[in-house]
Design a protein around this motif. Structure first.
Motif, short mmCIF file in Angstrom:
data_model
loop_
_atom_site.label_atom_id
_atom_site.label_comp_id
_atom_site.label_asym_id
_atom_site.label_seq_id
_atom_site.Cartn_x
_atom_site.Cartn_y
_atom_site.Cartn_z
N UNK A 21 15.25 49.31 -4.29
CA UNK A 21 15.53 48.88 -5.67
C UNK A 21 14.24 48.53 -6.42
N UNK A 22 13.12 48.56 -5.71
CA UNK A 22 11.79 48.29 -6.28
C UNK A 22 11.63 46.83 -6.72
N UNK A 23 12.39 45.91 -6.06
CA UNK A 23 12.16 44.50 -6.34
C UNK A 23 10.77 44.15 -5.84
N UNK A 24 10.05 43.38 -6.64
CA UNK A 24 8.67 43.05 -6.31
C UNK A 24 8.46 41.54 -6.38
N UNK A 25 7.36 41.11 -5.78
CA UNK A 25 7.01 39.68 -5.80
C UNK A 25 7.01 39.20 -7.25
N UNK A 26 7.68 38.08 -7.45
CA UNK A 26 7.78 37.49 -8.79
C UNK A 26 9.10 37.78 -9.49
N UNK A 27 9.82 38.83 -9.06
CA UNK A 27 11.15 39.08 -9.64
C UNK A 27 12.03 37.87 -9.37
N UNK A 28 12.89 37.55 -10.33
CA UNK A 28 13.77 36.39 -10.22
C UNK A 28 15.22 36.78 -10.46
N UNK A 29 16.08 36.33 -9.57
CA UNK A 29 17.53 36.44 -9.75
C UNK A 29 17.98 35.05 -10.17
N UNK A 30 18.59 34.95 -11.34
CA UNK A 30 18.95 33.65 -11.90
C UNK A 30 20.47 33.56 -12.01
N UNK A 31 21.01 32.45 -11.52
CA UNK A 31 22.46 32.23 -11.53
C UNK A 31 22.75 30.84 -12.08
N UNK A 32 23.95 30.67 -12.60
CA UNK A 32 24.40 29.32 -12.93
C UNK A 32 24.57 28.55 -11.62
N UNK A 33 24.62 27.25 -11.70
CA UNK A 33 24.86 26.45 -10.49
C UNK A 33 26.22 26.76 -9.88
N UNK A 34 27.10 27.33 -10.67
CA UNK A 34 28.41 27.74 -10.17
C UNK A 34 28.41 29.12 -9.55
N UNK A 35 27.27 29.80 -9.57
CA UNK A 35 27.15 31.07 -8.87
C UNK A 35 27.31 32.33 -9.72
N UNK A 36 27.35 32.22 -11.04
CA UNK A 36 27.46 33.41 -11.88
C UNK A 36 26.06 33.90 -12.25
N UNK A 37 25.85 35.22 -12.12
CA UNK A 37 24.55 35.80 -12.42
C UNK A 37 24.30 35.76 -13.92
N UNK A 38 23.11 35.32 -14.31
CA UNK A 38 22.67 35.34 -15.71
C UNK A 38 21.87 36.62 -15.89
N UNK A 39 22.56 37.70 -16.23
CA UNK A 39 21.97 39.05 -16.19
C UNK A 39 20.75 39.20 -17.06
N UNK A 40 20.71 38.55 -18.21
CA UNK A 40 19.57 38.72 -19.11
C UNK A 40 18.29 38.11 -18.56
N UNK A 41 18.38 37.34 -17.47
CA UNK A 41 17.20 36.75 -16.86
C UNK A 41 16.88 37.35 -15.49
N UNK A 42 17.52 38.47 -15.19
CA UNK A 42 17.36 39.13 -13.90
C UNK A 42 16.81 40.54 -14.10
N UNK A 43 16.34 41.15 -13.01
CA UNK A 43 15.94 42.55 -13.13
C UNK A 43 17.10 43.40 -13.64
N UNK A 44 16.76 44.48 -14.34
CA UNK A 44 17.80 45.35 -14.90
C UNK A 44 18.70 45.90 -13.79
N UNK A 45 18.10 46.30 -12.69
CA UNK A 45 18.85 46.80 -11.54
C UNK A 45 18.74 45.77 -10.43
N UNK A 46 19.88 45.38 -9.86
CA UNK A 46 19.88 44.38 -8.80
C UNK A 46 20.55 44.96 -7.57
N UNK A 47 19.88 44.82 -6.44
CA UNK A 47 20.40 45.34 -5.18
C UNK A 47 21.39 44.35 -4.56
N UNK A 48 22.51 44.85 -4.14
CA UNK A 48 23.52 44.00 -3.51
C UNK A 48 22.97 43.36 -2.23
N UNK A 49 22.09 44.07 -1.53
CA UNK A 49 21.48 43.50 -0.32
C UNK A 49 20.61 42.29 -0.63
N UNK A 50 20.10 42.20 -1.85
CA UNK A 50 19.32 41.03 -2.26
C UNK A 50 20.24 39.88 -2.66
#
Length: 140
Positions: free
Chosen positions: A57-86
């Motif tokens: 998926x080409x995730x690199x050092x510094x990429x951030x996956x951001x979620x609410x504390x309730x566990x919902x992904x905040x897509x606008x603050x994440x990489x455009x493509x997100x790997x399920x394995x991540x």
């Protein structure tokens, strides 16, 4: 905000019937999460890539996956493509994060988890792998 207003908004958000709300509110832990833990609304979970090699998926050092504390992904603050394995290992540490918020055992948000994506890496028969540091931070 008054407690009953919190419950009214929660019921509307969840689309629960009055009967379902009785079931939900009969669980003291769930009640505490909603009424006694404002940190859930004030914090978010961040999983930052700290190592990456051979990630399809080409995730690199510094990429951030951001979620609410309730566990919902905040897509606008994440990489455009997100790997399920991540994303999968982030889910695995969420119960510990919930417990820290409910118990208020980490008021300075200093604790963290290191997790690895579910790919095992080329040397073990997979493709690649990434490591992520999962932390809590205050909302911006």
């Amino acid at each position: 905000m008054q407690e009953e207003e919190i419950w009214r908004r929660f019921q509307k958000h969840m689309e629960y019937t009055d009967e379902e709300m009785k079931v939900f509110r009969s669980d003291p832990q769930k009640v505490k999460m909603i009424t006694g833990t404002p940190e859930f609304a004030k914090c978010r979970v961040v999983a930052e890539v700290i190592e990456s090699h051979g990630c399809h998926a080409r995730h690199k050092v510094g990429d951030r996956f951001v979620l609410t504390a309730g566990g919902q992904i905040i897509t606008e603050e994440c990489p455009k493509r997100m790997c399920l394995s991540a994303l999968a290992p982030i889910h695995q540490v969420m119960p510990a994060i919930f417990e820290r918020l409910v118990s208020r055992s980490d008021p300075k948000l200093e604790r963290y988890h290191i997790v690895q994506c579910t790919d095992i890496g080329l040397d073990k028969g997979g493709w690649g792998k990434i490591l992520m540091k999962v932390t809590l931070e205050k909302n911006r």
